[in-house]
Motif scaffolding. Structure first.
Motif, mmCIF file in Angstrom:
data_model
loop_
_atom_site.group_PDB
_atom_site.id
_atom_site.type_symbol
_atom_site.label_atom_id
_atom_site.label_comp_id
_atom_site.label_asym_id
_atom_site.label_seq_id
_atom_site.Cartn_x
_atom_site.Cartn_y
_atom_site.Cartn_z
ATOM 1 N N LYS A 46 30.203 12.573 -31.982
ATOM 2 C CA LYS A 46 30.935 11.967 -30.864
ATOM 3 C C LYS A 46 30.271 10.667 -30.404
ATOM 4 C CE LYS A 46 30.410 15.706 -28.347
ATOM 5 N NZ LYS A 46 29.557 16.585 -29.120
ATOM 6 N N SER A 47 28.966 10.723 -30.215
ATOM 7 C CA SER A 47 28.279 9.519 -29.752
ATOM 8 C C SER A 47 28.295 8.429 -30.818
ATOM 9 C CB SER A 47 26.840 9.843 -29.354
ATOM 10 O OG SER A 47 26.835 10.744 -28.268
ATOM 11 N N THR A 48 28.199 8.835 -32.065
ATOM 12 C CA THR A 48 28.264 7.871 -33.160
ATOM 13 C C THR A 48 29.606 7.142 -33.137
ATOM 14 O OG1 THR A 48 26.868 9.315 -34.488
ATOM 15 C CG2 THR A 48 28.083 7.604 -35.663
ATOM 16 N N PHE A 95 27.804 6.498 -19.423
ATOM 17 C CA PHE A 95 26.972 7.293 -20.323
ATOM 18 C C PHE A 95 26.646 8.654 -19.742
ATOM 19 C CE2 PHE A 95 26.173 2.910 -21.597
ATOM 20 C CZ PHE A 95 26.394 3.008 -22.960
ATOM 21 N N GLN A 96 26.055 9.458 -20.599
ATOM 22 C CA GLN A 96 25.818 10.860 -20.266
ATOM 23 C C GLN A 96 24.822 11.073 -19.134
ATOM 24 O OE1 GLN A 96 24.973 13.235 -23.648
ATOM 25 N NE2 GLN A 96 24.306 14.996 -22.481
ATOM 26 N N ASP A 97 23.648 10.451 -19.251
ATOM 27 C CA ASP A 97 22.572 10.800 -18.334
ATOM 28 C C ASP A 97 22.489 9.799 -17.185
ATOM 29 O OD1 ASP A 97 20.382 11.560 -17.003
ATOM 30 O OD2 ASP A 97 18.985 11.417 -18.674
ATOM 31 N N ALA A 176 33.892 7.361 -21.791
ATOM 32 C CA ALA A 176 32.916 8.139 -21.040
ATOM 33 C C ALA A 176 32.311 9.193 -21.967
ATOM 34 C CB ALA A 176 33.584 8.796 -19.837
ATOM 35 N N ASP A 177 31.002 9.091 -22.196
ATOM 36 C CA ASP A 177 30.318 10.014 -23.104
ATOM 37 C C ASP A 177 29.674 11.134 -22.296
ATOM 38 O OD1 ASP A 177 29.053 11.309 -25.143
ATOM 39 O OD2 ASP A 177 27.841 9.608 -25.797
ATOM 40 N N GLU A 178 30.320 12.265 -22.234
ATOM 41 C CA GLU A 178 29.833 13.422 -21.475
ATOM 42 C C GLU A 178 29.313 13.025 -20.094
ATOM 43 O OE1 GLU A 178 27.613 16.285 -23.634
ATOM 44 O OE2 GLU A 178 28.091 15.398 -25.570
ATOM 45 N N PRO A 179 30.169 12.396 -19.289
ATOM 46 C CA PRO A 179 29.671 11.837 -18.024
ATOM 47 C C PRO A 179 29.274 12.894 -17.003
ATOM 48 C CG PRO A 179 32.050 11.667 -18.113
ATOM 49 C CD PRO A 179 31.612 12.169 -19.457
HETATM 50 MG MG LIG Z 1 26.313 12.791 -27.899
#
Ligand SMILES: [Mg+2]
Ligand SMILES: Nc1ncnc2c1ncn2[C@@H]1O[C@H](COP(=O)(O)OP(=O)(O)O)[C@@H](O)[C@H]1O
Ligand code: SF4
Lengths: 323, 314
Positions: A46-48, A95-97, A176-179
């Protein structure tokens, strides 16, 4: 027309063990003004996929083939300068974090003003815009808080700020990557609600990645299920969640007793492991873990129509039709 | 910010008191009576009597330390055994030479080291990065007195580009600067390599952090990302190292001042040790301690200016 149209995208990472084929022949779309969710276990690419879309890839990543069409332009063919002009204006990221998203030594106001460097506005006007945006995402007393540093905000607040920053330029596409993965459940609900409202107002397309099936069901119009670097099922949330066509999707949903109204926020675990992406097995990528594996599965299945706008990569679909 | 500075200065005061007390105790623990230790063997009976009375040697140790501090605060560090001039005057006459030498050395080496380190990090694994790496490691390994000797032989004696000895004519800035070049080269050279390595490592770490990815995802210009967003974080460890490194800088200055016959604290310490002029030794060491405490304090304050989390005590 689709804001984002990815066709046959393959991305690999060079590793000491050989090429790790993180994405293989991935195709998917984000229609204008729609929210598309991507689900899949950790490590399924997913992130890729996201880093390939905005072209901020790891140094050892290489695009093998494919097109990433954004409003008709192939982003993979753009120059770096053209890409930079798109980032933060037409395409924005969350982003996620949230604890890592902001520069720790600059005030939130400074960072929100810096990203408006392309606008022909005075400092005061940029500040006002930042302030309005913070108010929109639900941060009380935004004027004073602009002078504070990220460490003075909680994780939930920081993710709101990240959303405010991403939407400030009214982008055509928000990624949105796992926000909400790093936040607790109550915060997650609040943030998702706010995101939905803002998306409604701006009308942007959203590519939303989550581990949380409940959130995808709540927020998204369409869903893309990924497994080990491939898209295995796509369709409307309704079709995919109520009539899953791929055994992987079915396994994910069956692991959820409450089905879509899941209590558990992590993606359910199904037995087995993702195959080694350096030495890929032949045939169906899910075969190792599939309950319905049969002779035909030694050949790689292609995406087949399981219903109107609902596709999955499994031999069972075509077999059902022919049977 | 102000409260941080006050706290930090308070801490510096405590450290100074502890350091000076230990210095005092060390002098007292040297075998033999402190008066002959401090005055040396050539003191006259009158001098001994005067010092004994002034130091209150009949009083308990704690009172003696108190007296020492009281004298120190009044600027009274005793008298030079030979010239009978106040020690404070002698030491203060030399301190500026050393301070200028150290500050000039660390400034040029920090500027160059930070530039090289950033360059190396941004062009990681390039030819330039590798060359910088090799050169850095080589200069780190060379001690200041070796650079002093060779630069003296090459640039002063053989090529005659720079003067070999002294600090230049008083009041003539150009001449003084000319005299500073070789000594500050000797002191700063290994720091260039050291700082370049340090900045490269922390720059690489910072450039891999999430907020840099965010800045890129918003299309910020790479220049701004590197110099506005990353460098400020990447030099934090360097600032600390320079602050603490003041001790090494001082000892490098000692050698360098001797090789180049420059006035300064280093030369003063050596001269007074060889003549057993203890009050002057004490005074010089005291000032070195003050310089060291001041530099670590300053480094912390600079870091607090750069990083709000330090200010807030997070
Ligand atoms: Mg990821
Ligand atoms: N820079 C990299 N070098 C080598 N392998 C990588 C790199 N980044 C990710 N991978 C691998 O690529 C695969 C997909 O990773 P990723 O896109 O991060 O998945 P997800 O976001 O779905 O968890 C994983 O097997 C991961 O180990
Ligand atoms: S193709 Fe075969 S192995 Fe693959 S998911 Fe379908 S049934 Fe399972």
């Amino acid at each position: 027309m689709a804001v984002l149209d990815i066709r046959g995208l393959s991305v690999g990472y060079s590793t000491p063990r050989g090429e790790l084929r993180a994405l293989r022949d991935v195709s998917m779309m984000v229609p204008e003004g729609k929210i598309v969710g991507i689900v899949g276990e950790s490590g399924c690419g997913k992130s890729t996929l996201i880093s390939a879309i905005i072209r901020l890839m790891a140094p050892n990543a290489r695009v093998g083939a494919g097109e990433v069409r954004f409003q008709g332009r192939d982003l993979l063919a753009e120059t770096e300068a053209q890409m930079r002009a798109l980032r933060g204006t037409q395409i924005s990221m969350v982003f996620q974090d949230p604890m890592q998203t902001h520069n720790p030594v600059l005030t939130v106001g400074r960072q929100m003003m810096d990203i408006q460097y392309r606008e022909r506005l005075s400092r005061a006007e940029k500040r006002q815009r930042a302030e309005r945006m913070l108010a929109l995402v639900g941060i009380p007393d935004p004027e004073a808080r602009l002078n504070q540093y990220p460490f003075e905000f909680s994780g939930g607040m920081r993710q709101r700020i990240a959303i405010a920053m991403a939407l400030m330029a009214k982008p055509a596409l928000l990624i949105a990557d796992e926000p909400t993965t790093a936040l607790d459940a109550t915060l997650e609900v609040q943030i998702i609600k706010r995101l939905r409202e803002l998306q409604d107002e701006i009308g942007c397309g959203v590519l939303f990645i989550s581990h949380h099936l409940g959130v995808i069901a709540e927020l998204c119009d369409e869903v893309v299920v990924m497994y080990a670097g491939e898209v295995v099922e796509t369709g409307s949330v309704r079709d995919v969640f109520h009539a899953p066509a791929h055994p992987y999707t079915r396994a994910l949903l069956e692991c959820d007793p409450g089905h879509i109204k899941v209590k558990t926020r992590a993606l359910p675990t199904i037995p087995g492991n993702i195959p080694d992406l350096v030495n890929l097995p032949g045939g169906c990528i899910f075969a190792d873990r599939c309950e319905r594996r049969h002779a035909a599965c030694a050949a790689r299945p292609t995406m087949a129509l399981a219903g109107d706008g609902h596709r999955a990569a499994c031999h069972l679909i075509t077999e059902r039709e022919t049977a | 910010m102000l409260s941080f500075i006050f706290k930090r200065i308070g801490l510096a005061a405590v450290i100074t008191i502890l350091a000076v007390s230990s210095l005092f105790l060390i002098v007292h623990m040297i075998p033999g009576d402190p008066v002959s230790t401090m005055l040396g063997p050539r003191a006259t009976p009158e001098m001994r009597a005067a010092l004994e009375a002034r130091m209150g040697l009949d009083k308990p140790l704690i009172a003696q330390i108190g007296l020492f501090f009281a004298n120190m605060l009044r600027g009274d560090l005793g008298m030079d055994v030979f010239s009978n001039r106040p020690v404070s005057e002698i030491v203060l006459g030399q301190v500026p030479y050393t301070l200028v030498l150290i500050l000039v050395s660390i400034t040029w080496s920090a500027v160059l080291g930070i530039a090289l380190g950033s360059y190396s990090a941004i062009h990681r694994n390039s030819l330039g990065d590798r060359l910088t790496g090799i050169l850095s490691v080589s200069v780190i390994a060379v001690p200041a007195f070796v650079v002093s000797l060779y630069s003296l032989l090459i640039f002063a004696v053989k090529l005659q580009w720079f003067p070999a000895i002294g600090a230049g004519d008083a009041g003539n800035w150009g001449d003084q600067l000319h005299h500073l070049v070789l000594p500050s080269l000797a002191i700063g050279l290994s720091w260039v390599g050291y700082i370049a390595r340090l900045v490269r490592a922390s720059m690489l770490e910072v450039m891999g952090e999430g907020h840099i990815r965010t800045a890129r995802a918003f299309g910020l210009p790479e220049r701004q990302i590197v110099f506005g967003y990353a460098l400020r974080l990447a030099i934090l460890p360097t600032v600390t190292v320079i602050g603490v490194g003041m001790g090494f800088l001082l000892s490098a200055a000692v050698f360098t001042e001797i090789v180049f016959s420059r006035p300064g604290l280093g030369k003063l310490v050596i001269d007074s040790i060889t003549t057993r002029n203890y009050p002057v030794v004490m005074g010089s060491v005291l000032f070195s301690t003050l310089i060291f405490v001041a530099s670590t304090t300053l480094a912390d304050i600079v870091n607090a200016i750069l990083d709000p989390r330090i200010r807030a005590g997070k």
